[in-house]
Design an enzyme around this catalytic site. Sequence first.
Site, short mmCIF file in Angstrom:
data_model
loop_
_atom_site.label_atom_id
_atom_site.label_comp_id
_atom_site.label_asym_id
_atom_site.label_seq_id
_atom_site.Cartn_x
_atom_site.Cartn_y
_atom_site.Cartn_z
N TYR A 186 -5.18 -9.64 37.56
CA TYR A 186 -5.33 -8.22 37.91
C TYR A 186 -5.12 -7.37 36.66
O TYR A 186 -4.18 -7.60 35.90
CB TYR A 186 -4.28 -7.83 38.96
CG TYR A 186 -4.35 -6.38 39.40
CD1 TYR A 186 -5.45 -5.90 40.11
CD2 TYR A 186 -3.33 -5.48 39.09
CE1 TYR A 186 -5.52 -4.58 40.52
CE2 TYR A 186 -3.39 -4.15 39.50
CZ TYR A 186 -4.49 -3.71 40.21
OH TYR A 186 -4.56 -2.38 40.61
N ASP A 214 -3.25 -8.71 28.38
CA ASP A 214 -2.75 -7.67 29.27
C ASP A 214 -1.29 -7.98 29.56
O ASP A 214 -0.98 -8.82 30.40
CB ASP A 214 -3.59 -7.62 30.55
CG ASP A 214 -3.12 -6.52 31.50
OD1 ASP A 214 -2.06 -5.90 31.22
OD2 ASP A 214 -3.79 -6.28 32.52
N LYS A 235 4.37 -0.52 32.98
CA LYS A 235 5.60 -0.91 33.66
C LYS A 235 6.87 -0.75 32.80
O LYS A 235 7.39 0.35 32.71
CB LYS A 235 5.43 -2.32 34.24
CG LYS A 235 4.25 -2.31 35.25
CD LYS A 235 4.02 -3.54 36.07
CE LYS A 235 2.93 -3.24 37.11
NZ LYS A 235 1.83 -4.14 37.16
C1 LIG Z 1 0.31 -3.53 37.27
C2 LIG Z 1 -0.72 -4.09 36.36
C3 LIG Z 1 -1.77 -3.31 35.85
C4 LIG Z 1 -2.03 -1.92 36.33
O1 LIG Z 1 -1.01 -1.04 36.02
P1 LIG Z 1 -0.86 0.33 36.86
O2 LIG Z 1 0.24 1.05 36.16
O3 LIG Z 1 -0.54 -0.08 38.26
O4 LIG Z 1 -2.17 1.03 36.77
C5 LIG Z 1 -2.59 -3.87 34.91
N1 LIG Z 1 -2.42 -5.13 34.48
C6 LIG Z 1 -1.44 -5.91 34.95
C7 LIG Z 1 -1.28 -7.29 34.42
C8 LIG Z 1 -0.57 -5.43 35.93
O5 LIG Z 1 0.37 -6.23 36.44
#
Ligand SMILES: *Cc1c(COP(=O)(O)O)cnc(C)c1O
Length: 426
Positions: free
Chosen positions: A142, A237, A265
């Site tokens: 994701y 990511d 995060k």
């Molecule tokens: C949570 C997440 C996102 C998206 O971040 P948001 O702040 O919710 O837009 C992107 N990549 C990874 C790996 C994530 O866990």
Amino acid sequence: MDISEQLFERAKKVLPGGVNSPVRAYRAVGMAPRFITRADGAYICDEDGKKYIDYVCSWGPMILGHNHPVIREAVEKAVQDGLSFGAPTRREVDIAELMVELVPNIEMVRMVNSGTEAVMSALRLARGATGRDKLIKFEGCYHGHSDCMLVNAGSSALAGGHPSSAGVPVGAAKDTLTAQFNDLDSVKELLEQNPGQVAAVIVEPVAANMGVVNPAPGFLPGLRQLCDQHGALLIFDEVITGFRLALGGAQAYFGVKADLVTFGKIIGGGMPVGAYCGSRALLEQVAPCGPVYQAGTLSGNPVAMAAGLAQLTYLKEHPEIYTDLAAKGEKLARGLRAAAEEAGVPVAINQIGSLLAPFFTPTEVTTFTDAKGSDVGRYARYFQAMLEGGVALAPAQFEAMFVSEAHGDAELDATLAAALAALRSL
Ligand SMILES: *Cc1c(COP(=O)(O)O)cnc(C)c1O
């Protein structure tokens, strides 16, 4: 109806599904979500006055536990001076310098407001810098909800049974190619079928939106090598793994260099923040230096930067936290395996550092296909029993458990006792 249920009824009339982000709606576990009033340390409290040991931790940001005094005080102090200026501030420089110091291979940082935005912008930069359009992502990973990443996506896109989304134009998705996590051949094949056309390979270095799936030995170095061979950029990511696996994130943990790294995060300490980072040569392709346009009214917001800076500074000054978090993750994993065995329930526990996930399946989970083999109905019953026992887990099988510095032995032991009872009740 308890108060959370009453609030949920009201919420459903004015918010789609009663929530502002889908997984919170508890649909995958078949009940009304708890409405939270406050959180402190390892605990969250709901509107009905119930208290839970929390393993959602706002989906990762609260690595020091909820309502940490150092972060709270930094925010309170920042608020005194005004909420937003739309102009540069000292803290943006401080946090960028700190990130460049702590994270390997990055020389520059661009702050944005979410992980989604970080990934979307990093991909634009990768395309702009390489002059290529195609992207390779992994099924079940994701990367937020931008159009080109909502193809075979993980997280709640997975729990909802909609691997992609309506409203994503074919044109936006057609350049996103999908490979299989932990399968280098699937990447090699796509790169060879699209010679000179792939701008970037983007990966969660630890797949943490399909439960938790660790990279197989050689997988990340293999991606590095394939990207070099084919002139594609490698994007890590690290919205989850950044400042969680180690101070330097997955690049430091696994010793593999990425060209671009995205964060979110943890770097916001609970405030909405994201960032994309890389070499000076790449980042200076971004406006106002270069031709890749990207901007943000609230980017680098002074209050958000204060929270993030306080959290990252605390982590830097207490590096022993990482050994401690890993020990907690291991204790939970060991305890959950023992509880599952005692209860006679087949569960595969994947764990790395402070991330872990129980998969309700008798097989090992090393791929997305393995993860999908889990019994989601069983997870839902386990979730409900755990909540009843005072432990709040992610309300879906394909999410991680996040352990924080505030989870002490008392909380871990209580969690394991609740897990044994929950597993026995299945
Ligand atoms: C949570 C997440 C996102 C998206 O971040 P948001 O702040 O919710 O837009 C992107 N990549 C990874 C790996 C994530 O866990």
